[in-house]
Scaffold this motif. Structure first.
Motif, PDB file in Angstrom:
ATOM      1  N   ARG A 148      -4.908  11.992  12.905  1.00 26.48           N
ATOM      2  CA  ARG A 148      -4.367  11.011  11.865  1.00 26.48           C
ATOM      3  C   ARG A 148      -3.461  11.875  10.864  1.00 26.48           C
ATOM      4  N   LEU A 149      -4.195  13.157  10.454  1.00 25.65           N
ATOM      5  CA  LEU A 149      -3.363  13.951   9.513  1.00 25.65           C
ATOM      6  C   LEU A 149      -2.118  14.159  10.147  1.00 25.65           C
ATOM      7  N   ASP A 150      -2.078  14.648  11.503  1.00 23.47           N
ATOM      8  CA  ASP A 150      -0.505  14.838  11.844  1.00 23.47           C
ATOM      9  C   ASP A 150       0.332  13.739  11.748  1.00 23.47           C
ATOM     10  N   ALA A 151      -0.131  12.451  11.994  1.00 20.14           N
ATOM     11  CA  ALA A 151       0.876  11.334  11.908  1.00 20.14           C
ATOM     12  C   ALA A 151       1.128  10.977  10.477  1.00 20.14           C
ATOM     13  N   LEU A 152       0.246  11.318   9.565  1.00 15.44           N
ATOM     14  CA  LEU A 152       0.748  10.981   8.119  1.00 15.44           C
ATOM     15  C   LEU A 152       1.689  11.907   7.989  1.00 15.44           C
ATOM     16  N   GLU A 153       1.642  13.016   8.148  1.00 15.30           N
ATOM     17  CA  GLU A 153       2.569  14.385   7.877  1.00 15.30           C
ATOM     18  C   GLU A 153       4.043  13.910   8.533  1.00 15.30           C
ATOM     19  N   TYR A 154       4.024  13.755   9.745  1.00 18.55           N
ATOM     20  CA  TYR A 154       5.232  13.314  10.651  1.00 18.55           C
ATOM     21  C   TYR A 154       6.079  12.136   9.899  1.00 18.55           C
ATOM     22  N   TYR A 155       5.346  11.051   9.631  1.00 14.54           N
ATOM     23  CA  TYR A 155       5.925   9.761   9.014  1.00 14.54           C
ATOM     24  C   TYR A 155       6.567  10.054   7.565  1.00 14.54           C
ATOM     25  N   ARG A 156       5.677  10.976   7.041  1.00 16.23           N
ATOM     26  CA  ARG A 156       6.220  11.430   5.627  1.00 16.23           C
ATOM     27  C   ARG A 156       7.765  12.146   5.736  1.00 16.23           C
ATOM     28  N   GLY A 176       0.704  -1.210   0.170  1.00 21.27           N
ATOM     29  CA  GLY A 176       0.085   0.093   0.137  1.00 21.27           C
ATOM     30  C   GLY A 176       0.870   1.160   0.210  1.00 21.27           C
ATOM     31  N   CYS A 177       0.458   2.461   0.578  1.00 21.70           N
ATOM     32  CA  CYS A 177       1.026   3.606   0.732  1.00 21.70           C
ATOM     33  C   CYS A 177       1.883   3.667   1.971  1.00 21.70           C
ATOM     34  N   LEU A 178       2.627   4.484   2.227  1.00 22.29           N
ATOM     35  CA  LEU A 178       3.474   4.683   3.458  1.00 22.29           C
ATOM     36  C   LEU A 178       2.476   4.945   4.569  1.00 22.29           C
ATOM     37  N   VAL A 179       3.014   4.066   5.831  1.00 17.64           N
ATOM     38  CA  VAL A 179       2.006   3.890   6.861  1.00 17.64           C
ATOM     39  C   VAL A 179       0.466   3.812   6.416  1.00 17.64           C
ATOM     40  N   ASN A 180       0.444   2.772   5.522  1.00 19.98           N
ATOM     41  CA  ASN A 180      -0.993   2.444   5.154  1.00 19.98           C
ATOM     42  C   ASN A 180      -2.013   2.096   6.123  1.00 19.98           C
ATOM     43  N   SER A 181      -1.835   1.693   7.259  1.00 21.73           N
ATOM     44  CA  SER A 181      -2.776   1.583   8.431  1.00 21.73           C
ATOM     45  C   SER A 181      -3.368   2.856   8.959  1.00 21.73           C
ATOM     46  N   ILE A 182      -2.285   3.715   9.104  1.00 26.48           N
ATOM     47  CA  ILE A 182      -2.849   5.037   9.561  1.00 26.48           C
ATOM     48  C   ILE A 182      -3.782   5.599   8.683  1.00 26.48           C
ATOM     49  N   TYR A 183      -3.133   5.513   7.408  1.00 31.33           N
ATOM     50  CA  TYR A 183      -4.204   6.355   6.377  1.00 31.33           C
ATOM     51  C   TYR A 183      -5.333   5.874   6.387  1.00 31.33           C
ATOM     52  N   ARG A 184      -5.689   4.541   6.716  1.00 37.81           N
ATOM     53  CA  ARG A 184      -7.119   3.968   6.721  1.00 37.81           C
ATOM     54  C   ARG A 184      -7.856   4.011   7.920  1.00 37.81           C
ATOM     55  N   TYR A 185      -7.231   4.588   8.808  1.00 36.01           N
ATOM     56  CA  TYR A 185      -7.991   5.093   9.859  1.00 36.01           C
ATOM     57  C   TYR A 185      -9.253   6.344   9.522  1.00 36.01           C
ATOM     58  N   PRO A 186      -9.988   6.355  10.500  1.00 35.18           N
ATOM     59  CA  PRO A 186     -11.198   7.353  10.443  1.00 35.18           C
ATOM     60  C   PRO A 186     -10.545   8.712  10.178  1.00 35.18           C
ATOM     61  N   THR A 187     -11.052   9.427   9.167  1.00 31.79           N
ATOM     62  CA  THR A 187     -10.668  10.838   8.685  1.00 31.79           C
ATOM     63  C   THR A 187     -10.057  11.661   9.893  1.00 31.79           C
ATOM     64  N   ASN A 188     -11.164  11.755  10.842  1.00 33.31           N
ATOM     65  CA  ASN A 188     -10.846  12.561  11.780  1.00 33.31           C
ATOM     66  C   ASN A 188     -10.430  12.071  13.167  1.00 33.31           C
ATOM     67  N   MET A 189      -9.684  10.880  13.126  1.00 35.97           N
ATOM     68  CA  MET A 189      -9.241  10.208  14.486  1.00 35.97           C
ATOM     69  C   MET A 189      -8.338  10.949  15.084  1.00 35.97           C
ATOM     70  N   VAL A 190      -8.491  10.822  16.579  1.00 34.20           N
ATOM     71  CA  VAL A 190      -7.406  11.475  17.198  1.00 34.20           C
ATOM     72  C   VAL A 190      -6.703  10.366  18.080  1.00 34.20           C
ATOM     73  N   PHE A 191      -5.608  10.273  18.110  1.00 33.08           N
ATOM     74  CA  PHE A 191      -4.728   9.198  18.792  1.00 33.08           C
ATOM     75  C   PHE A 191      -4.943   9.065  20.287  1.00 33.08           C
ATOM     76  N   PHE A 192      -4.843   8.337  20.997  1.00 29.14           N
ATOM     77  CA  PHE A 192      -5.142   7.822  22.493  1.00 29.14           C
ATOM     78  C   PHE A 192      -3.810   8.485  23.056  1.00 29.14           C
ATOM     79  N   THR A 193      -2.571   8.509  22.272  1.00 28.09           N
ATOM     80  CA  THR A 193      -1.262   8.566  23.134  1.00 28.09           C
ATOM     81  C   THR A 193      -0.821  10.245  22.759  1.00 28.09           C
ATOM     82  N   THR A 194       0.049  10.515  23.135  1.00 28.81           N
ATOM     83  CA  THR A 194       0.856  11.944  23.246  1.00 28.81           C
ATOM     84  C   THR A 194       1.869  11.757  21.830  1.00 28.81           C
TER      85      THR A 194
END
Length: 362
Positions: A98-106, A60-78
């Protein structure tokens, strides 16, 4: 009269020839990693830091599992607990989205110039320690061959949903992933499950105009539901805004209805869409095809807990697959450290980082 000669017609073979492997630059590597999730990226970074050449392949794409999370998901962790490669993860809010995480891992992948081949599906892993052969296919059906001294399997589990094994599960109205609420406005939606994914989807859908029913085989919402989500979903249930059926299961899914088994007996409900959010599991078939063996209990892969090397010499496991069926034991927060363990073992076994070390050395 002379019979005219018909032109020669080329015979079409009954089966088309197999697409030939395509040579790729840099198809030989010290370590080939299957899976471009946070754990796979962390492994590649630590291996590069140790002086070895790493290559990641993902279907799939980079960090594909995070990409497939709900669009407005907020992580439980810091944010700091999601960091890899000593790159700070800063966000404006206390918890990343989710968007923060996608940008970070890119950004991390770009910073370390990680060699990642996306949209290639690993089909076979053959060979042996020091000289593994990996065959992949891309989106166009072309086959690519790679050689690697070592293999790391960091395939995650989010791509394979736990199936209900009931009639109607294959209907187009049934989904095992939830993305966003808008398409389900003014419809009857059934959610199967009682953990975080189910609770958050139920709230999101209800707030955006869907008529939501939640079915869970347990007696109540699961104790693992996020502490800020739990009172919200419980209050919606108490107010009758989200209908619930606990200690219940779905027996059948029809085009315009669902059939439940409840403590009060069978129940038919009008229904437009179903979200079966009942969890996910690792790709055991793929792991077995690579030679990995599993402990009978909890389906944990057999591996050295200090190095994460599996029963196959030279082949390592990393990330959530180490936990087998207990997928709630390993997350990004602890799986991100697996790369350090593996890199340390590689350094000891390969005599120190040296990208020019012969490919067939063990």
């Amino acid at each position: 009269m002379k019979t005219p000669t018909l032109p020669q017609v080329e015979q079409i073979p009954e089966t088309l020839p197999r697409t030939q492997p395509l040579p790729k630059p840099d198809s030989n590597t010290d370590v080939l990693i299957v899976g471009a999730g946070p754990t796979g990226l962390a492994c590649a970074i630590e291996i590069q830091k140790a002086g070895f050449k790493a290559l990641i392949i993902d279907k799939g794409c980079l960090v594909n599992s995070i990409y497939r999370y709900p669009t407005n998901m907020v992580f439980f962790t810091t944010p700091e607990l999601l960091e890899i490669g000593d790159i700070p993860f800063t966000t404006s809010a206390a918890k990343p989205t989710r968007l923060d995480a996608l940008e970070y891992y890119r950004r991390v992948a770009e910073h370390y110039h990680v060699d990642v081949r996306l949209y290639e599906w690993v089909k076979t892993i053959t060979g042996e320690n020091g000289d593994f052969r990996v065959a992949t296919s891309d989106r166009h059906g072309a086959i690519h061959d790679y050689r690697a001294r070592k293999i790391i399997l960091a395939t995650g589990y989010y791509d394979l949903a736990n199936q209900l094994e009931i009639p109607g599960e294959d209907l187009e109205k049934v989904f095992h992933y939830y993305r966003e609420p808008h398409p389900y406005f003014d419809t009857d939606v059934l959610i199967i499950g009682g953990k975080n994914s189910a609770a958050e989807a139920a709230l999101d859908l209800w707030r955006h105009g869907a008529r939501v029913t939640l079915v869970h085989r347990g007696p109540q919402i699961h104790n693992h539901v996020k502490y800020w989500v739990r009172p919200d979903i419980e209050n919606r249930i108490k107010a009758g805004q989200i209908t619930t059926h606990f200690n219940s299961t779905v027996q059948e899914i029809g085009e315009d209805c669902v059939v439940l088994r409840t403590p009060s007996g069978r129940l038919h409900l009008k229904n437009d869409f179903v979200f079966a959010l009942t969890g996910y599991h690792p790709d055991y078939d793929f792991l077995r095809s690579a030679g990995v063996e599993f402990a009978t209990e909890q389906m944990r892969p057999i591996c050295d807990p200090e190095t994460l090397e599996s029963n196959v010499p030279g082949m390592y496991v990393a990330g959530v697959i180490v936990a087998g069926s207990r997928t709630n034991e390993i997350f990004i927060e602890n799986g991100r450290f697996h790369g350090k363990l593996i890199a340390r073992d590689l350094t000891e076994k390969l005599g120190g980082g040296n990208p020019n070390f012969p490919l067939d050395a063990t």
